[in-house]
Design an enzyme around this catalytic site. Structure first.
Site, PDB file in Angstrom:
ATOM      1  N   THR A 471      -4.279   2.993  -3.018  1.00 13.23           N
ATOM      2  CA  THR A 471      -3.315   2.540  -2.026  1.00 13.23           C
ATOM      3  C   THR A 471      -1.938   3.162  -2.173  1.00 13.23           C
ATOM      4  OG1 THR A 471      -2.999   0.734  -3.553  1.00 13.23           O
ATOM      5  CG2 THR A 471      -4.397   0.296  -1.687  1.00 13.23           C
ATOM      6  N   GLY A 727       2.601  -6.407   1.896  1.00 10.69           N
ATOM      7  CA  GLY A 727       1.403  -5.587   1.742  1.00 10.69           C
ATOM      8  C   GLY A 727       0.798  -5.226   3.087  1.00 10.69           C
ATOM      9  N   GLU A 730      -4.636  -4.822   4.414  1.00 10.01           N
ATOM     10  CA  GLU A 730      -5.682  -5.482   5.181  1.00 10.01           C
ATOM     11  C   GLU A 730      -5.391  -5.622   6.668  1.00 10.01           C
ATOM     12  OE1 GLU A 730      -7.839  -8.241   2.473  1.00 10.01           O
ATOM     13  OE2 GLU A 730      -5.970  -8.185   1.380  1.00 10.01           O
TER      14      GLU A 730
END
Ligand code: MOS
Length: 763
Positions: A471, A727, A730
């Site tokens: 990531t 983040g 997702e």
């Protein structure tokens, strides 16, 4: 908020060169002396009992060191879930391997062969003969529905919401739609399969190389089951070839290698085959979701009802596909319910945006159906029902620019040119369609720690037991240190993927970026504070006797506010004080009270970041976005081609424009797979998956992937951390399937409610 200069830049990943030159070592690639190889024996029935093992031929085979079955395998201690969780571990599967002769699903580990070479272990495993007493496995969700349980709690607490409350509103509403949407089992299939090498030193020290999203979790598992001191277990995972949730919990193969290595008194290596990736490390379970939306004639929602049916099997996990329906859209009343069946298929688990990925398909398809019913533009319908407060928690969102996402996306995508009438846009033999959907995922920040060393030569080292699962963790930590200290990015090195470093959470739930950058910032602030204290006490410093509030920093030096003549560099302060290195260890606490990652002692309890200007308990933390798809449909062949895609996200400060864009592109591609091709299919007679390789489990390949445009709103979230970042691992997948399915409706007038949208469903 901190000043961002290096943060945000599209800097190439720090570990990029190591990866493209093959120097980055993944778990299975570590060379360990005298290593033995393990290969499991797996059940070939879906349910039943083992009546006999014949290991004679296998034991006589070349190179075999030992064969474990439930008859001779060491007993593992009974799991106390709370104790295990406290150690930081989360078992993906509640049935411990080789402890009894019950078979609960096809592919279950029922034996383990350890041999000198991988080939010998694999050959011998095939020679083990097993006899079973078979029973009929439960694998059909529709058939099991009458027996389904009503779960009360999921991972985020209570799951049942207002059962029965919407029935009257829906019955009397002037406009309503009620439809059932279904999604299938999917497997994560990261490029790198799970792999573990276990090395014992004596009986109380353990070294494990593992492909994991959480080194602390694997260490916790080992110390829990073998009663080892945490400091005597080291888990290394410097590079991980993708996780997507399958490497977020610990699976039985890790326990098996520890058990086997102890018994054969040699290091043991176990690498999962692609086939085992289907049956032994979780998957996204299928769902049946019934969504009802009721509105007035202008499109204002009166009720949202989302009934979810899925299953669990020998795990605590079930798919919370109603999560997005809790936070999206204002409505007078909402009802979210769950039914969970028990299945004889390997346990389901977290898979990229667990819950929202199937859930947004259902809700966002239903919103499109309502827009069609009302003859309102789909974006307008969503805007009419916009809410700036979390409708359930009744708290404002900490940052919320959802309408801006729609507007920017519509402009970039060219939504204004869309033809609202289905079947009215044709290019040659193709029907063209445009669709959109909302994306959403919670913004979580967890407690994280980091050690930082500043050397007199100007370089800085950052250490944390976090991990980079592909990531960009290495890169964003270095960027944060660079800005927090005002030093060049190139001077920062990052060491992670080692459980003995200061603790950090599992890289799941999109939590790493927000959590570890806050820890880096805290550590940098501590080092600066230590340096300032040295300077203001130092006769030779131009900062002597000044107050710390009047001191600022730039270019690796301090200066007095509005007076750049009074400066003192980090290096000069260290030199005058005979320090070759400054070192701190810092822990930063989440602002939003939530968090993942076990009960680890922070490294310095006095040093928590405080976000002074925010009362975090007064906000709901969620990211939002908008997904736009153009499809070209060949009706004769039933083929759907996604021609282009636009993805817009409101995820706070973007730490690195390049790795962030890459994350969203990956999420969109994952969503295209979910929508158009991915399905783990089972043979109903044997309960075995028949899609066991990439030849039959289809994932998007280059030609399936259209140009994907990514945009970020980019405003910082002032309440999540002083960096403002959330983040984004997702959110990129959420809403993708609905955007495409809605575009297919716009193209063809056919509403497809069962994923994946394979050609047979269109012709
Ligand atoms: Mo993610 S599915 O929470 O690893």
């Amino acid at each position: 908020m901190i000043k961002t200069e290096v943060i945000g830049k599209p800097i190439s990943r720090k570990d990029g060169r190591l990866k493209v030159t093959g120097q980055a070592k993944y778990a299975a690639e570590f060379g360990v002396n005298n290593v033995a190889y393990a290969f499991p024996v797996r059940s070939t029935i879906g349910k039943g009992t083992i009546t006999a093992f014949d290991t004679g031929a296998a034991e006589a085979a070349d190179g075999v060191l030992q064969i474990f079955t439930p008859d001779n395998a060491p007993r593992l201690k009974t799991v106390n879930m709370m104790e295990l969780f406290k150690s930081g571990s989360f078992l993906g599967e509640m049935v411990l391997p080789l402890q009894d002769k019950k078979v609960s699903y096809f592919g279950q580990y029922i034996g383990l062969v350890v041999a000198e070479t991988y080939e010998q272990a694999r050959t011998a495993a095939e020679m083990v003969k097993v006899t079973y007493a078979r029973e009929t496995p439960a694998i059909d969700l529709k058939m099991e529905m009458p027996k389904a349980e009503t779960p009360q709690a999921g991972f985020g607490g209570a799951v049942q919401l207002n059962a029965g409350k919407t029935a009257n509103i829906i019955k009397t509403a002037p406009v309503k739609i009620e439809q059932t949407y279904t999604t299938r089992t999917e497997n994560h299939h990261p490029m790198e399969p799970h792999a573990t090498i276990t090395v014992w030193s004596g009986s109380d020290k353990l070294l494990i190389y593992d492909a994991t999203q959480g080194v602390k979790g694997v260490a916790g598992l080992a110390s829990y089951f073998y009663d080892l001191k945490p400091e005597n277990v080291q888990v290394l995972s410097p590079f991980v070839g993708g996780g997507f949730g399958t490497k977020g919990s610990q699976w039985s193969h890790i326990l098996l290698t520890i058990m086997a290595a102890k018994a054969v008194k040699r290091p043991v290596k176990l690498v999962l085959t692609r086939q085992m990736m289907v049956t032994n490390v979780g998957r996204r379970p299928e769902t049946i979701q019934k969504v009802a939306l009721a509105s007035d004639k202008d499109g204002k929602l009166k009720a949202i009802r989302h009934e979810n049916t899925s299953y669990k099997s020998f795990s605590g996990y079930f798919e919370e596909s109603g999560k997005q329906s809790k936070v999206l859209y204002a409505a007078d009343e909402r009802e979210i319910t769950y039914k969970i069946a028990n299945f004889n298929i390997n346990p389901p688990t977290f898979m990229r945006a667990p819950g929202e990925t199937p859930g947004c398909f259902a809700l966002e398809s239903a919103m499109d159906e309502l827009a069609v019913e009302l003859k309102i533009d789909p974006i307008k319908l969503r805007t009419i029902n916009h809410t700036a407060i979390d409708p359930e928690k009744k708290l404002p969102f900490s940052l919320e620019n959802i309408v801006e996402c729609y507007t920017l996306g519509a402009e970039k995508f060219g939504w204004a040119n869309r033809k609202s009438q289905p079947r009215s846009n044709r290019q040659g033999k193709y029907l063209i369609g445009h669709g959109m959907a909302t994306a959403t995922y919670p913004a979580i920040r967890s407690t994280a720690s980091c050690k930082m060393q500043m050397l007199i030569n100007g370089s800085v080292k950052v250490f944390s037991a976090t991990q980079d699962i592909g990531t960009g963790t290495y890169t964003i930590m270095a960027q944060t240190a660079a800005d927090a200290l005002s030093i060049p990015f190139e001077r920062v090195s990052v060491e992670i993927g080692d459980s003995l470093l200061p603790p950090a959470p599992v890289s799941g739930g999109s939590t790493t970026a927000a959590s570890v950058t806050a820890a880096v910032l805290t550590a940098a602030n501590m080092i600066k504070k230590d340096l300032i204290n040295l300077a203001i006490a130092d006769e030779k410093s131009k900062l002597k006797g000044r107050k710390s509030e009047e001191i600022e920093f730039a270019d690796a030096a301090f200066f007095i506010k509005n007076d750049t003549s009074k400066t003192d560099s980090y290096a000069d302060i260290m030199r005058r004080n005979n320090k070759v290195m400054m070192e701190v260890c810092a822990t930063s606490l989440p602002q939003n009270g939530g968090g993942l990652g076990g009960n680890f002692a922070p490294c310095d309890t006095d040093q928590f970041t405080k976000n002074e200007d925010a009362d975090a308990s007064s906000y709901s933390f969620h990211s939002f976005g908008a997904q736009f798809a153009e499809v070209h449909v060949d009706e004769d062949l039933g083929i759907i081609r996604v021609a282009r895609f636009t993805s817009v996200h409101d995820a706070g400060t973007i730490l690195n424009e390049k790795t962030a864009r890459s994350q969203i592109i990956g999420g969109v591609i994952y969503g295209l797979g979910q929508c158009l091709m991915e399905e783990t299919a089972y043979d109903t007679r044997w309960a075995n998956p028949v899609t066991r390789t990439f030849a039959d489990y289809h994932i998007p390949s280059n030609l399936d992937v259209p140009p994907i445009e990514v945009f970020f709103i980019g405003k910082p979230d002032p309440h999540i951390s002083p960096i403002g970042a959330r983040g984004i691992g997702e959110i990129g997948i959420t809403g993708v399937a609905a955007a495409v399915a809605n575009a297919v409706f716009n193209a063809t007038g056919k509403r497809l409610r069962d994923l994946p949208l394979t050609p047979d469903k269109l012709v």
